[in-house]
Design an enzyme around this catalytic site. Structure first.
Site, PDB file in Angstrom:
ATOM      1  N   THR A  33      28.661  38.293  40.182  1.00  0.00           N
ATOM      2  CA  THR A  33      29.979  37.687  40.337  1.00  0.00           C
ATOM      3  C   THR A  33      29.864  36.313  40.982  1.00  0.00           C
ATOM      4  O   THR A  33      28.755  35.782  41.146  1.00  0.00           O
ATOM      5  CB  THR A  33      30.935  38.651  41.087  1.00  0.00           C
ATOM      6  OG1 THR A  33      32.255  38.103  41.049  1.00  0.00           O
ATOM      7  CG2 THR A  33      30.520  38.848  42.544  1.00  0.00           C
ATOM      8  N   LYS A  71      27.597  33.675  38.203  1.00  0.00           N
ATOM      9  CA  LYS A  71      27.651  34.072  36.786  1.00  0.00           C
ATOM     10  C   LYS A  71      27.028  33.031  35.851  1.00  0.00           C
ATOM     11  O   LYS A  71      26.392  33.384  34.862  1.00  0.00           O
ATOM     12  CB  LYS A  71      29.107  34.301  36.351  1.00  0.00           C
ATOM     13  CG  LYS A  71      29.758  35.540  36.946  1.00  0.00           C
ATOM     14  CD  LYS A  71      31.151  35.688  36.335  1.00  0.00           C
ATOM     15  CE  LYS A  71      31.921  36.830  36.946  1.00  0.00           C
ATOM     16  NZ  LYS A  71      33.145  37.115  36.192  1.00  0.00           N
ATOM     17  N   ASN A 121      27.803  38.575  33.529  1.00  0.00           N
ATOM     18  CA  ASN A 121      28.288  39.375  34.666  1.00  0.00           C
ATOM     19  C   ASN A 121      27.585  40.722  34.774  1.00  0.00           C
ATOM     20  O   ASN A 121      27.871  41.481  35.706  1.00  0.00           O
ATOM     21  CB  ASN A 121      29.813  39.556  34.620  1.00  0.00           C
ATOM     22  CG  ASN A 121      30.248  40.640  33.664  1.00  0.00           C
ATOM     23  OD1 ASN A 121      29.534  40.944  32.705  1.00  0.00           O
ATOM     24  ND2 ASN A 121      31.397  41.230  33.911  1.00  0.00           N
ATOM     25  N   ASP A 127      33.478  41.146  30.670  1.00  0.00           N
ATOM     26  CA  ASP A 127      34.869  40.794  30.971  1.00  0.00           C
ATOM     27  C   ASP A 127      35.733  40.795  29.705  1.00  0.00           C
ATOM     28  O   ASP A 127      36.890  41.236  29.718  1.00  0.00           O
ATOM     29  CB  ASP A 127      34.956  39.426  31.642  1.00  0.00           C
ATOM     30  CG  ASP A 127      34.451  39.454  33.072  1.00  0.00           C
ATOM     31  OD1 ASP A 127      34.511  40.526  33.700  1.00  0.00           O
ATOM     32  OD2 ASP A 127      33.984  38.410  33.560  1.00  0.00           O
ATOM     33  N   GLY A 149      45.436  29.780  31.327  1.00  0.00           N
ATOM     34  CA  GLY A 149      44.258  29.583  32.176  1.00  0.00           C
ATOM     35  C   GLY A 149      43.031  29.305  31.335  1.00  0.00           C
ATOM     36  O   GLY A 149      42.822  29.958  30.302  1.00  0.00           O
ATOM     37  N   ALA A 152      37.720  33.240  33.719  1.00  0.00           N
ATOM     38  CA  ALA A 152      38.402  34.399  33.142  1.00  0.00           C
ATOM     39  C   ALA A 152      39.049  34.039  31.806  1.00  0.00           C
ATOM     40  O   ALA A 152      38.981  34.802  30.835  1.00  0.00           O
ATOM     41  CB  ALA A 152      39.459  34.920  34.119  1.00  0.00           C
ATOM     42  N   THR A 173      45.791  21.976  33.629  1.00  0.00           N
ATOM     43  CA  THR A 173      45.034  20.787  33.229  1.00  0.00           C
ATOM     44  C   THR A 173      44.812  20.892  31.723  1.00  0.00           C
ATOM     45  O   THR A 173      43.920  21.604  31.254  1.00  0.00           O
ATOM     46  CB  THR A 173      43.683  20.736  33.981  1.00  0.00           C
ATOM     47  OG1 THR A 173      43.927  20.918  35.376  1.00  0.00           O
ATOM     48  CG2 THR A 173      42.966  19.428  33.735  1.00  0.00           C
ATOM     49  N   LYS A 180      41.433  20.742  29.742  1.00  0.00           N
ATOM     50  CA  LYS A 180      40.529  21.907  29.786  1.00  0.00           C
ATOM     51  C   LYS A 180      40.899  22.929  28.720  1.00  0.00           C
ATOM     52  O   LYS A 180      40.035  23.604  28.151  1.00  0.00           O
ATOM     53  CB  LYS A 180      40.571  22.557  31.175  1.00  0.00           C
ATOM     54  CG  LYS A 180      39.658  21.858  32.172  1.00  0.00           C
ATOM     55  CD  LYS A 180      39.830  22.393  33.582  1.00  0.00           C
ATOM     56  CE  LYS A 180      39.383  23.838  33.758  1.00  0.00           C
ATOM     57  NZ  LYS A 180      39.600  24.302  35.165  1.00  0.00           N
ATOM     58  N   GLY A 218      45.953  44.123  36.274  1.00  0.00           N
ATOM     59  CA  GLY A 218      44.588  43.617  36.387  1.00  0.00           C
ATOM     60  C   GLY A 218      43.571  44.682  36.752  1.00  0.00           C
ATOM     61  O   GLY A 218      42.384  44.537  36.463  1.00  0.00           O
TER      62      GLY A 218
HETATM   63  P1  ATR Z   1      38.520  32.109  37.230  1.00  0.00           P
HETATM   64  O1  ATR Z   1      37.023  32.165  37.171  1.00  0.00           O
HETATM   65  O2  ATR Z   1      39.142  33.242  37.978  1.00  0.00           O
HETATM   66  O3  ATR Z   1      39.135  31.898  35.899  1.00  0.00           O
HETATM   67  P2  ATR Z   1      38.755  29.299  37.834  1.00  0.00           P
HETATM   68  O4  ATR Z   1      37.625  29.037  36.912  1.00  0.00           O
HETATM   69  O5  ATR Z   1      38.783  28.598  39.161  1.00  0.00           O
HETATM   70  O6  ATR Z   1      38.863  30.842  38.178  1.00  0.00           O
HETATM   71  O7  ATR Z   1      40.119  29.005  37.043  1.00  0.00           O
HETATM   72  C1  ATR Z   1      41.348  29.089  37.652  1.00  0.00           C
HETATM   73  C2  ATR Z   1      42.437  28.907  36.607  1.00  0.00           C
HETATM   74  O8  ATR Z   1      43.701  29.058  37.244  1.00  0.00           O
HETATM   75  C3  ATR Z   1      42.442  27.548  35.946  1.00  0.00           C
HETATM   76  O9  ATR Z   1      42.891  27.674  34.622  1.00  0.00           O
HETATM   77  C4  ATR Z   1      43.467  26.794  36.806  1.00  0.00           C
HETATM   78  O10 ATR Z   1      44.088  25.703  36.156  1.00  0.00           O
HETATM   79  P3  ATR Z   1      43.402  24.224  36.225  1.00  0.00           P
HETATM   80  O11 ATR Z   1      42.319  24.232  35.198  1.00  0.00           O
HETATM   81  O12 ATR Z   1      44.505  23.289  35.891  1.00  0.00           O
HETATM   82  O13 ATR Z   1      42.885  24.064  37.633  1.00  0.00           O
HETATM   83  C5  ATR Z   1      44.471  27.885  37.027  1.00  0.00           C
HETATM   84  N1  ATR Z   1      45.331  27.642  38.191  1.00  0.00           N
HETATM   85  C6  ATR Z   1      44.988  27.758  39.488  1.00  0.00           C
HETATM   86  N2  ATR Z   1      46.060  27.473  40.284  1.00  0.00           N
HETATM   87  C7  ATR Z   1      47.086  27.181  39.448  1.00  0.00           C
HETATM   88  C8  ATR Z   1      48.461  26.825  39.657  1.00  0.00           C
HETATM   89  N3  ATR Z   1      48.983  26.738  40.885  1.00  0.00           N
HETATM   90  N4  ATR Z   1      49.220  26.617  38.558  1.00  0.00           N
HETATM   91  C9  ATR Z   1      48.712  26.740  37.314  1.00  0.00           C
HETATM   92  N5  ATR Z   1      47.426  27.072  37.057  1.00  0.00           N
HETATM   93  C10 ATR Z   1      46.626  27.295  38.116  1.00  0.00           C
END
Ligand code: ATR
Length: 268
Positions: A61, A65, A87, A102, A126, A130, A151, A154, A235
């Site tokens: 984790t 990863k 993972n 996953d 997202g 994940a 964003t 991405k 989840g």
């Molecule tokens: P994980 O491995 O759990 O997916 P991560 O790689 O840090 O964690 O990704 C977090 C995701 O949550 C990203 O898609 C992030 O959006 P950004 O790419 O714009 O950063 C999203 N995220 C986190 N906080 C957010 C918020 N307050 N509003 C919208 N999206 C959010």
């Protein structure tokens, strides 16, 4: 006795040890599941040590990863390569193999609720780790995937890699969801907070909604989804099935799913 474990940093609050150990008990498998917390730069050394010590399998984790995928020791399978993260490592063969459970975990969590993925329109919110795993899993299973991310760039980058996918900003969520059958929250929004990444007005009864967030179990998104008449999947089901997939890969046996689920839920 076989030793399995989890490598991460930190791993103190992991739910994997009790979830796997109740499964060994239930099937009378002589094994233990323990946690390991190497320093951030030490994964390769840790994996070499694990192989030398005869460790049977490891989950991996945060923050390791991607390092596990890049490891010289581990031969990652095709899906893990596409997702960009390993993972689960299986040490039973001549060379350790790397996998990513996953994606399969998310699919099993949906399918047990009779959600049809093949041919479905799916929206993944997202584009982090994940979001990557779930988007590849859904696309491989025949869904048409729209990825929406805060964003937006991405989302486009990920969509370029996922077959048939398109990338979007969050402002298009309502339009995307209007004719979608599956919604997955793969952001951290809603974790330990009463917030949702999806406006409640965008939800409807034709949706199955999976929230990858499991603390709390009932997120704002899932309560909004239930109020809209959608099918909801929390989840913990995804967490459960990524563990079930790892267990089955390592042991070659059907996992005692409900026993593992009870162990997990008792701690959430
Ligand atoms: P994980 O491995 O759990 O997916 P991560 O790689 O840090 O964690 O990704 C977090 C995701 O949550 C990203 O898609 C992030 O959006 P950004 O790419 O714009 O950063 C999203 N995220 C986190 N906080 C957010 C918020 N307050 N509003 C919208 N999206 C959010």
């Amino acid at each position: 006795m076989d030793v399995f474990g989890l490598v991460g940093n930190p791993v103190g609050h992991s739910l994997s040890p009790p979830m796997h150990e109740v499964a060994y008990d239930a099937l009378e498998i002589d094994a233990r599941y323990v946690t390991f917390e190497p320093a951030p730069d030490d994964l390769e050394t840790a994996l070499e040590g694990a192989a030398a010590l005869g460790i049977a399998g490891l989950n991996v984790t945060i923050p390791f990863k991607e390092d596990a995928l890049a490891s010289d020791l581990v031969a990652a399978d095709e899906l893990a390569n596409r997702i960009g993260a390993v993972n689960t490592i299986d040490f039973s063969g001549d060379r350790p193999t790397g996998h990513n459970t996953d994606a399969a975990g998310a699919l099993r969590a949906l399918r047990e609720r009779d959600v049809t993925v093949d041919g479905a329109r799916a929206v993944v919110v997202g584009a982090g780790g994940a979001g990557r795993a779930i988007s590849f899993g859904l696309a491989d299973a025949g869904a048409t995937v729209s990825i929406a991310n805060r964003t937006e760039a991405k989302a486009h980058d990920l969509a370029d890699e996922v077959p048939g996918a398109t990338g979007h900003g969050l402002e298009t969520l309502e339009d995307l969801l209007a004719d979608a059958e599956i919604l997955v929250n793969a952001t951290s929004v809603g974790m330990e907070e009463d917030a949702t990444p999806v406006p409640a007005e965008a939800l409807h009864g034709g949706l199955a909604v999976l929230d990858a967030v499991y603390r709390p179990l009932e997120t704002r998104l899932l309560s909004d989804a239930a109020a809209a008449g959608a099918t909801t999947v929390d989840g913990a089901r995804m967490l459960l099935y990524q563990g079930v997939e790892a267990f089955e890969l390592w042991t070659g046996r059907d996992a005692p799913v409900s026993t593992m689920d009870e162990a997990l839920r008792a701690r959430l």
